[in-house]
Motif scaffolding. Structure first.
Motif, short mmCIF file in Angstrom:
data_model
loop_
_atom_site.label_atom_id
_atom_site.label_comp_id
_atom_site.label_asym_id
_atom_site.label_seq_id
_atom_site.Cartn_x
_atom_site.Cartn_y
_atom_site.Cartn_z
N THR A 96 32.77 4.55 -25.68
CA THR A 96 33.14 5.95 -25.46
C THR A 96 34.34 6.30 -26.32
OG1 THR A 96 34.68 5.41 -23.69
CG2 THR A 96 32.37 5.78 -23.06
N ALA A 97 34.63 7.57 -26.41
CA ALA A 97 35.79 8.02 -27.17
C ALA A 97 37.07 7.44 -26.58
CB ALA A 97 35.85 9.54 -27.19
N THR A 98 37.18 7.47 -25.27
CA THR A 98 38.37 6.92 -24.60
C THR A 98 38.44 5.42 -24.80
OG1 THR A 98 38.23 8.66 -22.94
CG2 THR A 98 39.57 6.75 -22.40
N GLY A 99 37.31 4.76 -24.69
CA GLY A 99 37.28 3.32 -24.90
C GLY A 99 37.71 2.95 -26.31
N PHE A 100 37.23 3.70 -27.29
CA PHE A 100 37.61 3.44 -28.67
C PHE A 100 39.10 3.68 -28.88
CE2 PHE A 100 38.32 4.83 -33.06
CZ PHE A 100 37.77 3.75 -33.77
N ALA A 101 39.60 4.78 -28.35
CA ALA A 101 41.02 5.13 -28.55
C ALA A 101 41.96 4.12 -27.91
CB ALA A 101 41.29 6.53 -28.01
N THR A 102 41.51 3.46 -26.86
CA THR A 102 42.39 2.52 -26.15
C THR A 102 42.16 1.06 -26.53
OG1 THR A 102 40.87 2.44 -24.26
CG2 THR A 102 42.67 4.07 -24.18
N MET A 103 41.14 0.78 -27.33
CA MET A 103 40.90 -0.63 -27.71
C MET A 103 41.87 -1.06 -28.80
SD MET A 103 37.27 -0.51 -29.88
CE MET A 103 36.29 -0.22 -28.46
N SER A 104 41.99 -2.35 -28.98
CA SER A 104 42.89 -2.88 -30.00
C SER A 104 42.41 -2.45 -31.39
CB SER A 104 42.94 -4.40 -29.93
OG SER A 104 41.74 -4.96 -30.44
N SER A 105 43.31 -2.43 -32.33
CA SER A 105 42.93 -2.01 -33.68
C SER A 105 41.94 -2.99 -34.30
CB SER A 105 44.16 -1.83 -34.56
OG SER A 105 44.92 -3.01 -34.61
N ARG A 106 41.98 -4.25 -33.93
CA ARG A 106 40.99 -5.23 -34.43
C ARG A 106 39.59 -4.88 -33.91
NH1 ARG A 106 42.93 -8.79 -38.09
NH2 ARG A 106 45.11 -9.28 -37.76
N ASP A 107 39.50 -4.48 -32.64
CA ASP A 107 38.21 -4.07 -32.09
C ASP A 107 37.76 -2.75 -32.70
OD1 ASP A 107 38.07 -6.35 -30.49
OD2 ASP A 107 38.97 -5.35 -28.75
N GLN A 108 38.69 -1.85 -32.95
CA GLN A 108 38.34 -0.60 -33.63
C GLN A 108 37.76 -0.89 -35.01
OE1 GLN A 108 42.02 1.63 -33.61
NE2 GLN A 108 41.44 2.77 -31.76
N LEU A 109 38.37 -1.84 -35.71
CA LEU A 109 37.86 -2.20 -37.04
C LEU A 109 36.42 -2.69 -36.94
CD1 LEU A 109 38.33 -2.63 -40.07
CD2 LEU A 109 39.24 -4.89 -39.52
N ASP A 110 36.12 -3.49 -35.94
CA ASP A 110 34.74 -3.97 -35.76
C ASP A 110 33.78 -2.79 -35.60
OD1 ASP A 110 35.56 -6.61 -35.90
OD2 ASP A 110 35.58 -6.89 -33.71
N VAL A 111 34.15 -1.81 -34.81
CA VAL A 111 33.30 -0.63 -34.61
C VAL A 111 33.17 0.14 -35.92
CG1 VAL A 111 33.09 1.59 -33.41
CG2 VAL A 111 33.79 -0.44 -32.14
N LEU A 112 34.28 0.34 -36.61
CA LEU A 112 34.25 1.10 -37.86
C LEU A 112 33.40 0.41 -38.93
CD1 LEU A 112 37.97 2.25 -38.06
CD2 LEU A 112 35.98 3.64 -37.43
N LEU A 113 33.40 -0.92 -38.93
CA LEU A 113 32.65 -1.64 -39.95
C LEU A 113 31.20 -1.90 -39.55
CD1 LEU A 113 35.28 -4.14 -41.38
CD2 LEU A 113 34.54 -1.93 -42.28
N GLY A 114 30.77 -1.35 -38.40
CA GLY A 114 29.36 -1.38 -38.12
C GLY A 114 28.90 -2.08 -36.86
N LYS A 115 29.81 -2.43 -35.97
CA LYS A 115 29.38 -3.02 -34.70
C LYS A 115 28.46 -2.03 -33.99
CE LYS A 115 31.05 -4.65 -30.26
NZ LYS A 115 32.23 -4.79 -29.40
N ARG A 116 27.35 -2.51 -33.50
CA ARG A 116 26.37 -1.65 -32.83
C ARG A 116 26.94 -1.09 -31.53
NH1 ARG A 116 23.55 -0.23 -36.84
NH2 ARG A 116 22.39 -1.88 -37.83
N ILE A 117 26.72 0.21 -31.32
CA ILE A 117 27.23 0.87 -30.11
C ILE A 117 26.11 1.53 -29.31
CG2 ILE A 117 29.55 1.23 -31.04
CD1 ILE A 117 28.71 4.14 -31.62
N SER A 118 24.88 1.22 -29.63
CA SER A 118 23.69 1.70 -28.90
C SER A 118 23.44 3.20 -29.03
CB SER A 118 23.77 1.34 -27.41
OG SER A 118 23.89 -0.04 -27.26
N ASP A 119 23.92 3.80 -30.09
CA ASP A 119 23.63 5.21 -30.37
C ASP A 119 23.48 5.35 -31.89
OD1 ASP A 119 23.59 7.94 -30.89
OD2 ASP A 119 24.99 8.41 -29.28
N PRO A 120 22.25 5.24 -32.40
CA PRO A 120 22.04 5.26 -33.85
C PRO A 120 22.60 6.49 -34.55
CG PRO A 120 20.04 4.59 -32.72
CD PRO A 120 21.00 5.04 -31.66
N LEU A 121 22.52 7.64 -33.92
CA LEU A 121 23.04 8.87 -34.54
C LEU A 121 24.56 8.76 -34.72
CD1 LEU A 121 22.32 11.64 -35.64
CD2 LEU A 121 22.61 12.56 -33.34
#
Length: 143
Positions: free
Chosen positions: A75-100
């Motif tokens: 979620t937006a809140t989850g992303f904003a509150t996660m560590s920057s290392r975890d944010q990097l994983d999401v930004l570099l393509g970690k699957r989040i179950s919403d292809p769009l």
């Protein structure tokens, strides 16, 4: 650029120093852009370097906006509150179950990386000249 980040192959000082013959000690692989004494690796380039802070702040805001409309695991809140290392994983393509949402994030991250890489062009050129190498990575925006 994004693929090279995911693979750890982007020719930042950490990789260049690791592949030099003889390899440079890790403490000498510092970021030539910000001169803060931090090792210039993927994490520093994308998430820490003060040189790219305005572009990074815009990217993170875009990511939160994309995730606010997403139906995925992150979620937006989850992303904003996660560590920057975890944010990097999401930004570099970690699957989040919403292809769009993943596609929108992908587009924003690629744009961010292209802009930052273009700002770093002189450093890449100097490394190539000093080491007699050719890390020929050019973004579409440079043309």
């Amino acid at each position: 650029l994004k693929m090279l980040c995911r693979l750890g192959c982007l020719p930042l000082v950490d990789r260049v120093g690791r592949e030099a013959n003889p390899p440079w000690p890790r403490e000498y692989r510092t970021c030539p852009v910000c001169c803060n004494g931090c090792v210039e690796d993927i994490y520093h380039f994308v998430m820490e370097c003060p040189r790219y802070e305005p572009k990074r702040a815009a990217l993170l805001q875009q990511a939160v906006r994309v995730l606010a409309k997403a139906d995925g695991e992150v979620t937006a809140t989850g992303f904003a509150t996660m560590s920057s290392r975890d944010q990097l994983d999401v930004l570099l393509g970690k699957r989040i179950s919403d292809p769009l949402a993943e596609n929108r994030l992908d587009r924003n991250v690629k744009r961010f990386l292209s802009k930052c890489w273009n700002l770093r062009g002189e450093v890449t050129g100097a490394l190539n000249d000093a080491l007699f190498t050719s890390y020929g990575i050019y973004s579409a925006l440079a043309a």
